[in-house]
Design a protein around this motif. Structure first.
Motif, short mmCIF file in Angstrom:
data_model
loop_
_atom_site.label_atom_id
_atom_site.label_comp_id
_atom_site.label_asym_id
_atom_site.label_seq_id
_atom_site.Cartn_x
_atom_site.Cartn_y
_atom_site.Cartn_z
N VAL A 5 49.52 31.89 154.21
CA VAL A 5 48.70 32.28 155.37
C VAL A 5 49.60 32.78 156.50
O VAL A 5 49.24 33.71 157.23
N GLY A 6 50.80 32.19 156.65
CA GLY A 6 51.74 32.66 157.66
C GLY A 6 52.18 34.09 157.43
O GLY A 6 52.23 34.91 158.36
N ILE A 7 52.47 34.44 156.18
CA ILE A 7 52.83 35.82 155.83
C ILE A 7 51.66 36.76 156.10
O ILE A 7 51.82 37.86 156.65
N ALA A 8 50.46 36.32 155.73
CA ALA A 8 49.27 37.13 155.99
C ALA A 8 49.05 37.29 157.49
O ALA A 8 48.63 38.36 157.95
N GLY A 9 49.34 36.22 158.26
CA GLY A 9 49.22 36.31 159.71
C GLY A 9 50.17 37.33 160.30
O GLY A 9 49.82 38.07 161.23
N TYR A 10 51.37 37.42 159.72
CA TYR A 10 52.33 38.44 160.15
C TYR A 10 51.79 39.83 159.84
O TYR A 10 51.91 40.77 160.66
N GLY A 11 51.19 39.97 158.66
CA GLY A 11 50.58 41.25 158.32
C GLY A 11 49.47 41.62 159.29
O GLY A 11 49.34 42.79 159.70
N TYR A 12 48.68 40.64 159.68
CA TYR A 12 47.61 40.87 160.66
C TYR A 12 48.19 41.35 161.99
O TYR A 12 47.67 42.30 162.61
N LEU A 13 49.26 40.71 162.44
CA LEU A 13 49.90 41.10 163.70
C LEU A 13 50.46 42.52 163.61
O LEU A 13 50.34 43.31 164.56
N ALA A 14 51.07 42.83 162.48
CA ALA A 14 51.61 44.17 162.31
C ALA A 14 50.50 45.22 162.40
O ALA A 14 50.66 46.27 163.04
N SER A 15 49.37 44.93 161.79
CA SER A 15 48.23 45.85 161.86
C SER A 15 47.76 46.01 163.29
O SER A 15 47.47 47.13 163.74
N ALA A 16 47.69 44.92 164.03
CA ALA A 16 47.24 44.97 165.42
C ALA A 16 48.18 45.77 166.29
O ALA A 16 47.77 46.33 167.33
N LEU A 17 49.45 45.85 165.89
CA LEU A 17 50.45 46.59 166.65
C LEU A 17 50.63 48.02 166.11
O LEU A 17 51.53 48.75 166.54
N GLY A 18 49.79 48.42 165.17
CA GLY A 18 49.88 49.77 164.61
C GLY A 18 51.01 49.96 163.62
O GLY A 18 51.36 51.10 163.27
N LYS A 19 51.60 48.86 163.13
CA LYS A 19 52.68 48.94 162.14
C LYS A 19 52.04 48.85 160.75
O LYS A 19 52.14 47.85 160.05
N ASN A 20 51.38 49.93 160.34
CA ASN A 20 50.50 49.89 159.19
C ASN A 20 51.22 49.67 157.86
O ASN A 20 50.74 48.95 156.98
N GLU A 21 52.38 50.27 157.68
CA GLU A 21 53.13 50.08 156.43
C GLU A 21 53.58 48.64 156.28
O GLU A 21 53.49 48.05 155.20
N ILE A 22 54.06 48.08 157.39
CA ILE A 22 54.49 46.68 157.37
C ILE A 22 53.29 45.78 157.10
O ILE A 22 53.36 44.83 156.31
N ALA A 23 52.16 46.08 157.74
CA ALA A 23 50.96 45.28 157.55
C ALA A 23 50.54 45.27 156.09
O ALA A 23 50.23 44.21 155.50
N GLU A 24 50.53 46.43 155.47
CA GLU A 24 50.12 46.53 154.08
C GLU A 24 51.08 45.77 153.17
O GLU A 24 50.66 45.05 152.24
N LYS A 25 52.36 45.91 153.44
CA LYS A 25 53.39 45.27 152.61
C LYS A 25 53.23 43.75 152.62
O LYS A 25 53.21 43.10 151.56
N TYR A 26 53.12 43.15 153.79
CA TYR A 26 53.08 41.70 153.89
C TYR A 26 51.73 41.15 153.47
O TYR A 26 51.64 40.06 152.88
#
Length: 833
Positions: free
Chosen positions: A664-685
Motif C-alpha cells: 500500500v505504501g508503494i501504491a501511495g507513492y504512485g498516487y502521489l506521483a499521479s497527483a504531481l503529474g509524474k505519470n510514468e512514475i505513477a504507472e510504474k509504481y
C-alpha cells in the motif's frame, strides 16, 4: 510554515467564533454517560495530564497518567456543613525506610542467580555486591546503580525500632518488568510488566519490631527499560478534614469536557472540566490553561449559605517528592493566582517515560471577584479553616519547602452567599508554564502559544478570562459536531469511543514551532519507552488529525522528513523516532523498523494529499519519499526478520500484514506521483504494487483467510493495514480479500474483542477499529465495535484508556494514555477521503 502567528490567531478565532454563534450553552447535548476506565480532568500536554481513576470523583486522589498523585480537592460548605466532591485527602506518610525517590539507599545485589534461600533473612550474602539504589537502566527515575543484564537479585537489611507506632504501614515499590518481592522470607509481590510507586499494605505481624528485617527482590528485564526500587512508609496518624462526601448523581463526557453532578445536602452542584483543545485554533489548543466550572442551586426551594473550595499541591510541579519547591501568590490584570515550581528549575534536563515535569510553574488562578480568595498554607490548616468558617487566611509571603518535610496546599475559595432557586456559578483555571517545551536537534523550542516569547503566562491567563464565554461556546459547538460526525459514521457505541479518545490523543503531544517556522506536533510514547515523534505511534493516531486538521499531522511527519533530509539520519529507510521526550535530537530506540516506518510515512503523506486535494506537501519531500518507496520495492513484499509497530509481540519474518503495508505504501507513492503529474512514475509504481499484491495473495492464502506469516499455514492476523487501500481508493487488492478476512475475523472474536492474531488472546484497540472499517456495511462494523465498547465499560484496569488489553477478561496488558487512540477516528474518514 507558521511565519505570522498573529494572523493565525486572528484567522482561527474568527472562524471558530462564526461557527460557535449558532450554539447556545442550553442546547448542548453532545454528552455520553459512558463508564470510562478513567475520566480526563486536566489535559494540556504529556506532562500536565490529570485523571480521575474511579467512578466517583471523590473516591480516589486525582492522578497523573503515570499513576503519581497530582491532587485536586474540592469541597462545598452549605449552611456550615462541608461536602467533599473532588479528590480525596492523602495526608503525607512518614518515611520508615526510604525508596530512592525520597533518598538514595544502599542494598546488596547479584546479576547471576544466587543459591537457594536467597530471600530469607538468615541467608549469608557476604559475597553479594553492595551499591546505592535504585537499580535500573539509564533514563529511569532515581537510578543510582546501572542494571543492564537480564536479571537482578536485591537484598536490603533494616531494623524497625522498638517504638514503632501502630499506624498502618505500606510497602512502596517500583519495578520493570517481571518482579517478585519477599519480606522476611514471605512472598508479598509477584507481578508482570511494570509499575511505579505502587503501595501495598503490610501486616504488622510480618515485621520483626526491634530486630533485623530483610526485603529481597528478583526482577527480570524482558526488554527496554528496567528498575527495582522499594521502601516502607507509615500513616501519619492525622485525620482527614473533609470526611463527609457529596452524593455523585451523574458523570458525563464530551470531546473536550467532563461533567459531574452532585447532591450536597440541600443544594445541587454541577462541575465541568474543560480542556479547550480546539483543532481549528492552534494557539488556543496550545495555550496551557484548563477550566473548572461550577454551578450551585438549591434543591429544596429554600436559600442556603454556600462557600466553595478548590485545592492543589506542588506535586503538580515535581518529578519526585524529594524536590524542594517555592510557592507564591501573584496577580495580573483581572486575574489572581498561586504558583509553584521547583527551586532547582532543571529545564529540559530529564527525559524518559515515567517522568513528570520539574521545571516551569504550576498555576491555580481565577478572575478577581469580591467573594474569592487564594492562599497557600499547611496541608491540613487551610482545610480546617474552610471547614470552620468558610474561608482561608490571607496569602502570605513566598515560601520554600521540601515536600518530604511538609506538604503545602494551594487553595481557592469563593463565598457564593445565599443560594436559592437561581443558580450561582464561577470557574477556576489550572495552568502550567513550562518555559521551554522541547529540545529539537539542539534548539530549545517554546510552545506555539508563546509566539516566540512575545506572549507570557500572564498574558495567557488574562486571555483565558477575556475569552471565557466564547471558548465555552466553541467547545460546546466542537463537541456537538464531533458527536454528530461519529454517530453518523459508526453509531452510538462508536461515538462513545471517539469522545473518550479525543483529549487523550491530543494531550499526548506538544505543539511547538521550530527555528524555520515549521509547525511541529510531537508525540510522547506514553507508558512505553517515552520516545518522541515515533512514526509507528503517529501512524495509528493519524485519522483524528486527518479529520480535523491535517496541519497537525504534517507537524508529526516533518521531524522525520527533516531527520533524513538534513543528513543526520543516513539509512535508506525512515527512522523510528527522533529521540526521547522531550529531547528530539535523534533516534534513541534500540531497533529499526525499516519496512514499517517507510510504509507509514508514504501512506500518511498520500492520505494528506487525498484530504487536501493536492500533493504540495509531498512535493517538498519528494526525494526522500522516493528513497523510501524504492526501499519498499526491494524489501517490502517478503520482509526479513524485523520489528513492526506491534513490537511488543517480538521480531518475526515474512509478516503478511507488514507486507501489505509495504504494498500500500508503494501504491501511495504512485498516487502521489499521479497527483504531481509524474505519470510514468505513477504507472510504474502502481503496476508494481498490483504485481506484489498478486504475489501476496498466492503466498498468504490459507483457504478461508490469509496467514500471519507467509510460511506458517493455520495462522491468521488482523490485516488492518489494508484499510488504506480502501480509504485512498487505490484498488490494489481485490475487494474479495477484504471480504474474506472480515468473515473469518467474525468467528475469532472473544467477549471483549478480536485478538491481534492467533498467537495470543490480547489485542490492540486501535487496530480493531481499523479492521472493522474494512467492512462494507454498518452492521458488520458494529459487530467489531460492540465488544471493544464493552471492554471500555467493564475493564477492571482503571487507567487512562489502554490500547493493549486481554480480549478474555478486559484487563490491561500494557500501555495507557497513548495518542494512538486517535486511530478510532478512521471510520469518519470514509466520506472525507
Amino acid at each position: 510554515m507558521i511565519k505570522n502567528l498573529k494572523n493565525l490567531v486572528l484567522w482561527s478565532f474568527t472562524l471558530a467564533l462564526v461557527v460557535s454563534c449558532s450554539t447556545r450553552e442550553g442546547d448542548f447535548l453532545a454528552k455520553t454517560q459512558l463508564r470510562a476506565p478513567a475520566y480526563p480532568l486536566v489535559t494540556i500536554d504529556p506532562y500536565t495530564s490529570v485523571w480521575s481513576m474511579a467512578d466517583l470523583l471523590y473516591e480516589k486522589p486525582t492522578q497523573h497518567w503515570t499513576g503519581r498523585d497530582h491532587p485536586l480537592i474540592g469541597a462545598i460548605r452549605v449552611d456550615g456543613q462541608v461536602y467533599r466532591f473532588l479528590g480525596k485527602e492523602k495526608i503525607p506518610q512518614k518515611c520508615i525506610l526510604p525508596s530512592a525517590n525520597y533518598e538514595v539507599w544502599t542494598g546488596k545485589y547479584m546479576f547471576t542467580k544466587p543459591t537457594d534461600g536467597w530471600q530469607k533473612p538468615d541467608y549469608n550474602d557476604k559475597n553479594w555486591k553492595t551499591a546505592p539504589a535504585a537499580f535500573g537502566t539509564n533514563g529511569m527515575p532515581a537510578i543510582a546503580t546501572l542494571w543492564e543484564t537480564r536479571e537482578i537479585w536485591v537484598r536490603r537489611e533494616f531494623v524497625i525500632p522498638e517504638n514503632y507506632s501502630n499506624e498502618d504501614s505500606y510497602l512502596m515499590f517500583s519495578w520493570d518488568d517481571d518482579f517478585v518481592l519477599y519480606l522476611n522470607g514471605e512472598k508479598l509481590v509477584d507481578r508482570n510488566c511494570c509499575g511505579s510507586n505502587i503501595s501495598l499494605k503490610i501486616d504488622r505481624n510480618m515485621l520483626n519490631i526491634g530486630g533485623k528485617n530483610v526485603i529481597a527482590a528478583h526482577c527480570v528485564n524482558t526488554g527496554g527499560a528496567a528498575i527495582v526500587d522499594f521502601g516502607i512508609f507509615q500513616d501519619s496518624g492525622e485525620k482527614d478534614v473533609f470526611v463527609n462526601t457529596a452524593t455523585q448523581t451523574k458523570a458525563e463526557l464530551s470531546a473536550t469536557q467532563t461533567f459531574y453532578s452532585f447532591t450536597c445536602g440541600p443544594v445541587n452542584l454541577t462541575l465541568n472540566f474543560v480542556s479547550p483543545l480546539l483543532p481549528d485554533d492552534l494557539p488556543l489548543l496550545s495555550r496551557p490553561v484548563n477550566y473548572i466550572n461550577y454551578e450551585v442551586v438549591s434543591n429544596d426551594g429554600k436559600k442556603h449559605d454556600v462557600q466553595i473550595y478548590f485545592e492543589a499541591t506542588p506535586q503538580w510541579a515535581v518529578n519526585e517528592i524529594v524536590q524542594e519547591v517555592s510557592v507564591e501568590n501573584g496577580e495580573t490584570g483581572s486575574v489572581h493566582f498561586l504558583k509553584t515550581g521547583t527551586i532547582e528549575q532543571p529545564v529540559l534536563q530529564k527525559k524518559g517515560d515515567d517522568i513528570r515535569i520539574d521545571w516551569g510553574y504550576f498555576y491555580l488562578g481565577a478572575e478577581k471577584t469580591e467573594g474569592s480568595s487564594l492562599s497557600a498554607g499547611g496541608y491540613l490548616d487551610l482545610k480546617k479553616s474552610f471547614a470552620e468558617n468558610g474561608g482561608i487566611p490571607k496569602p502570605g509571603e513566598k515560601i520554600n519547602v521540601k515536600l518530604t518535610q511538609a506538604m503545602p496546599s494551594l487553595a481557592f475559595t469563593e463565598t457564593l452567599g445565599s443560594v436559592g432557586k437561581k443558580p450561582k456559578s464561577g470557574y477556576i483555571m489550572v495552568a502550567y508554564d513550562d518555559i521551554e517545551s522541547i529540545q529539537y536537534f539542539g534548539d530549545n523550542l517554546k510552545a506555539l502559544w508563546r509566539d516566540g516569547g512575545k506572549v507570557t503566562i500572564d498574558n495567557a491567563l488574562q486571555l483565558a478570562v477575556d475569552e471565557y464565554e466564547s471558548i465555552m461556546m466553541r467547545c460546546n459547538q466542537f463537541d456537538q459536531n464531533l458527536m454528530d460526525d461519529a454517530l453518523k459514521a459508526g453509531g452510538e457505541k462508536y461515538a462513545d469511543l471517539c469522545i473518550l479518545a479525543y483529549r487523550q490523543s491530543v494531550a499526548a503531544h506538544k505543539l511547538v514551532v521550530d527555528t524555520q517556522g515549521n509547525l511541529l506536533f510531537l508525540s510522547k510514547e506514553n507508558f512505553s519507552n517515552g520516545s518522541i515523534g515515533t512514526v509507528d505511534v503517529t501512524y495509528p493516531s493519524a485519522p483524528l488529525y486527518l479529520k480535523y486538521n491535517p496541519e497537525l499531522l504534517k507537524g508529526m511527519l516533518i521531524p522525520i522528513f527533516y531527520y533524513s533530509e538534513s543528513g543526520k539520519w543516513t539509512k535508506p529507510f525512515a527512522a523510528h523516532d527522533v529521540g526521547t521526550y522531550p529531547l528530539a535530537n535523534g533516534q534513541t530506540y534500540g531497533g529499526d523498523m525499516p519496512v514499517e516506518e517507510c510504509g507509514n510515512m508514504l501512506i500518511l503523506t498520500a492520505a494528506i494529499a487525498k484530504m487536501e486535494g493536492n500533493a504540495d506537501f509531498a512535493q517538498k519531500h519528494w526525494e526522500v519519499l522516493t528513497t523510501w518507496a524504492d526501499y519498499l520495492w526491494e524489501n517490502g513484499l517478503d520482509p526479513v526478520n524485523q520489528l513492526c509497530t506491534d513490537d511488543f509481540a517480538g521480531h518475526f519474518a515474512r509478516n503478511v500484514n507488514l507486507s501489505a503495508k509495504a504494498i500500500v505504501g508503494i501504491a501511495g507513492y504512485g498516487y502521489l506521483a499521479s497527483a504531481l503529474g509524474k505519470n510514468e512514475i505513477a504507472e510504474k509504481y502502481t503496476n508494481e504494487a498490483r504485481r506484489m499484491a498478486g504475489e501476496w495473495m498466492k503466498m498468504a492464502d490459507d483457504g478461508s483467510h490469509y496467514r500471519l506469516t507467509f510460511d506458517q499455514p493455520g495462522t491468521w492476523s488482523q490485516k488492518y493495514n489494508l484499510v488504506w487501500d480502501k480509504l485512498l481508493e487505490l484498488d490494489i487488492f481485490p475487494k474479495e480479500v477484504l471480504t474474506k478476512e472480515i468473515q473469518y475475523y467474525l468467528g475469532k472474536q472473544n467477549k471483549y474483542g478480536l485478538p491481534l492474531d492467533n498467537r495470543r488472546t490480547y489485542t490492540k484497540s486501535d487496530w480493531i477499529v481499523w479492521t472493522a472499517t474494512l467492512a462494507d456495511d454498518q452492521q458488520t462494523f458494529e459487530q467489531f465495535i460492540a465488544p471493544l465498547h464493552l471492554f471500555v465499560t467493564e475493564t477492571p484496569s482503571r487507567v487512562p484508556m489502554t490500547d493493549w488489553y486481554e480480549t478474555t477478561d478486559a484487563r490491561q496488558v500494557g500501555f495507557q494514555a497513548r495518542s494512538v487512540v486517535g486511530g478510532y477516528f478512521i471510520k469518519m474518514l470514509e466520506p472525507e477521503l
